[in-house]
Structures are given as structure tokens and as C-alpha cells.
Design an enzyme around this catalytic site. Structure first.
Site, PDB file in Angstrom:
ATOM      1  N   HIS A 167       0.816  -1.303  -0.019  1.00  0.00           N
ATOM      2  CA  HIS A 167       0.133  -0.134   0.006  1.00  0.00           C
ATOM      3  C   HIS A 167       0.873   1.286   0.018  1.00  0.00           C
ATOM      4  CE1 HIS A 167      -3.705   2.410   0.750  1.00  0.00           C
ATOM      5  NE2 HIS A 167      -2.889   3.151   1.425  1.00  0.00           N
ATOM      6  N   CYS A 168       0.865   2.148  -1.096  1.00  0.00           N
ATOM      7  CA  CYS A 168       1.665   3.189  -1.027  1.00  0.00           C
ATOM      8  C   CYS A 168       0.845   4.542  -0.697  1.00  0.00           C
ATOM      9  CB  CYS A 168       2.224   3.282  -2.608  1.00  0.00           C
ATOM     10  SG  CYS A 168       3.070   4.891  -2.938  1.00  0.00           S
ATOM     11  N   PRO A 169       1.425   5.108   0.380  1.00  0.00           N
ATOM     12  CA  PRO A 169       0.572   6.389   0.853  1.00  0.00           C
ATOM     13  C   PRO A 169       0.676   7.532  -0.231  1.00  0.00           C
ATOM     14  CG  PRO A 169       2.508   5.872   2.272  1.00  0.00           C
ATOM     15  CD  PRO A 169       2.359   4.768   1.189  1.00  0.00           C
TER      16      PRO A 169
END
Ligand SMILES: [Zn+2]
Ligand SMILES: [Zn+2]
Length: 329
Positions: A167-169
Site C-alpha cells: 500500500h503506497c501512501p
């Protein structure tokens, strides 16, 4: 109490809904920061470097502006596609075929033939390799759905993601089967853009530093902005170099970021390694079979549906590996 009223549609209170809305809205702050950095790099190359260069070298200025626009276009398109493109979820119709979930001895079968039933009623058999330690099909208790190979539940997105990488912020999204190429292309082009801005912007930086030391007033403010933009672009570029090398290495090994951690577990290592089809085929699995599309923001010529994956082992080899695992070899 107005805020305590329950929404008829989602069965949540207004406070909960407001909280969810804020969480999602704040989630886009890092995306905004990335856009600011892109704007900084664009400013350094276009406004501070190549437009002033037009007066002394027309060809050099035009060439620089063309390269800048091409890089900027690819950076923005791949970034936006990474943000908005659905990384892939498990279809509600995807579930194990009941009759094949148990062996005749009553224990869970290790190799279960799964079926995907789409809306038209078609049944497409797919073979899965990953199971729980007791041999049962992998199941997500949050989504109450079975999980295809390489699928993981994302706590931020609150759902299962096909071939979840991480998951890439920065994109406020998961990197999964359907947006992995866009994410990696964004990293590549953003790195190239930062490198281009850092190298070509050196003269502009020198000019700006000279102005800060010698001049006064509005000119100093503009020069200071140029120096800040140059520094931000260069720092961001260095970070992107690390990500570009890291993700290229993973793609060539046929691995996701999650699998890179899983491989440390000896029980999982063999399962993870079976997705390695050799660096050429691994690359094509992410970027497509046709090299003409490799660096374009399109998913043309990419095989698969994210529900099942090719393995470098056949079923017989897998049985040997599993029996070796069971015997504790
Ligand atoms: Zn889930
Ligand atoms: Zn996620």
C-alpha cells in the site's frame, strides 16, 4: 443529537462517516505533495533553465523544452493512473468448487481446483498453489471471501487486492495487479525527470545563488524559490533512484514487495520462488509481451487476470516440494 443519526444506506453514524471522509481526504495529502515536487522539477527545467536558454541557444532551448514536456507528461499520466486505477479486487463469484475442497480422507486437499463463475454463468477452472498450513483454501475473514494466489488484504484500503505489492501512501492506493506497471513507470519517469532537472538546472542554481548573494528585493525571493525547487527535486530524485532499483530487482525476480518479506520464512520461500519464470518472462508479466508498449502508460499485451499465475514447477514437482515440507526437510 444530529451527528448520532444513523445513515440508512451504510448503517454508520454521521460521526463515523465524517471520520471516514476525513481519513480519505487526508490520504490525498501525500499525493498533493508529490504533485508539488513534480511542479518544482517542471519549474526548474522550464522556467529557470530552458526558457532563459532560448535567447542564447535556440536549438538547445527548444530541445530541452521538448524533453521536459515529454517527461512531465509521462510522469503526470502514470502518477494519475496509479492513483485512480483499481489495483484489482477478488470477484464475488470467485470461490472454490465445493466438491474439490476436501479429499476422500476428509482432510483439506493441498491442490484445489478453483472455479471462477462470472456473471454469464461460465465456469473457468483455475489452479491455485497457495493454501493455509492445514491445506485449506486461503480465506479473508475481513472480506469474507476466498483469496486467489498472491492476493492479500490491505488494512488501509479495507479489501483484498490481487497480486498485492504494497500500500503506497504517496498514491493513496494499493499497488496491485492492475496498476503495478503504472506505478513503476511513474517511479522511472519521475526519477529521469528529477535527474534531468538536477543536471540541466546547475547553471540556473549558480545564477540563483549569485543573485541571493549580490542582489536585493523581489529578485532574491524568486532566486530563493528556484534554489528550494532545485533542492527538493534533487532529494526526491535520490529517493526515487532507490525505489527504481528496488522495484526493477523485484520485477526481474518475479516477486512482490510482500513476497520479498515472505521469502525469509523457509516454509513460504519455495512457494514464492515458483513465480520466478526467468528475468525476461518476469519482466513481460508486468510490462507486457510487446516491447513497443513497455514504456507507454497502457496495459496492452499484459497476460493474466490476477487470479491465477504461471509457475516454474509442474504439479508433480509441487507435490514433491510439499511432501518434503511436510517431512520437515
Ligand atoms: Zn480481505
Ligand atoms: Zn491498500
Amino acid at each position: 443529537m444530529f451527528l448520532e443519526r444513523i445513515c440508512i444506506q451504510c448503517q454508520k453514524s454521521c460521526i463515523e462517516n465524517a471520520g471516514l471522509f476525513c481519513t480519505r481526504a487526508f490520504g490525498f495529502l501525500p499525493c498533493f505533495f508529490v504533485l508539488v515536487i513534480i511542479a518544482c522539477g517542471y519549474y526548474v527545467t522550464t522556467v529557470a533553465t530552458f526558457i532563459p536558454l532560448l535567447s542564447s541557444s535556440l536549438v538547445g532551448g527548444i530541445l530541452g523544452l521538448v524533453v521536459t514536456q515529454l517527461l512531465a507528461l509521462n510522469i503526470v499520466i502514470n502518477f494519475l493512473l496509479s492513483v485512480v486505477c483499481d489495483p484489482g479486487g477478488v470477484p464475488s463469484s470467485w470461490k472454490p468448487k465445493e466438491s474439490m475442497m476436501k479429499t476422500t480422507r476428509g482432510s483439506w486437499s493441498r491442490k484445489v481446483q478453483l472455479v471462477q463463475t462470472d456473471s454469464t454463468g461460465d465456469v473457468q477452472p483455475t489452479m491455485t498453489w497457495e493454501f493455509k498450513r492445514n491445506g485449506a483454501p486461503r480465506f479473508c475473514r475481513y472480506c469474507a471471501t476466498y483469496k486467489p494466489d498472491r492476493t492479500h488484504h490491505c488494512r488501509s484500503c479495507k479489501r483484498c487486492i490481487l497480486k498485492m505489492d504494497h500500500h503506497c501512501p504517496w498514491i493513496n492506493n494499493c499497488v496491485g495487479f492492475y496498476n503495478q506497471k503504472f506505478f513503476i513507470l511513474f517511479v522511472y519517469y519521475a526519477f529521469l525527470g528529477c535527474l534531468f532537472a538536477s543536471v540541466t538546472g546547475v547553471m540556473a542554481l549558480k545564477r540563483a545563488l549569485f543573485i541571493i548573494g549580490e542582489e536585493e528585493g523581489k529578485q532574491v525571493v524568486v532566486a530563493a524559490i528556484q534554489v528550494i525547487c532545485y533542492c527538493l527535486t534533487t532529494i526526491f530524485g535520490l529517493a526515487l533512484l532507490f525505489f527504481a532499483v528496488f522495484h526493477t530487482m523485484l520485477v526481474l525476480k518475479g516477486r512482490t514487495t510482500i513476497e520479498m518479506h515472505e521469502i525469509r520464512d523457509p516454509a513460504r520461500a519455495r512457494m514464492v520462488r515458483k513465480y520466478n519464470l526467468g528475468w525476461k518472462r518476469n519482466w513481460k508479466k508486468v510490462f507486457g509481451n510487446n516491447w513497443l508498449y513497455w514504456f507507454l502508460p497502457v496495459r496492452w499485451s499484459i497476460d493474466g487476470d490476477g487470479l491465477s499465475f504461471e509457475s516454474n514447477m509442474d504439479e508433480q514437482q509441487m507435490s514433491l516440494v510439499e511432501s518434503a515440507n511436510e517431512e520437515g526437510v
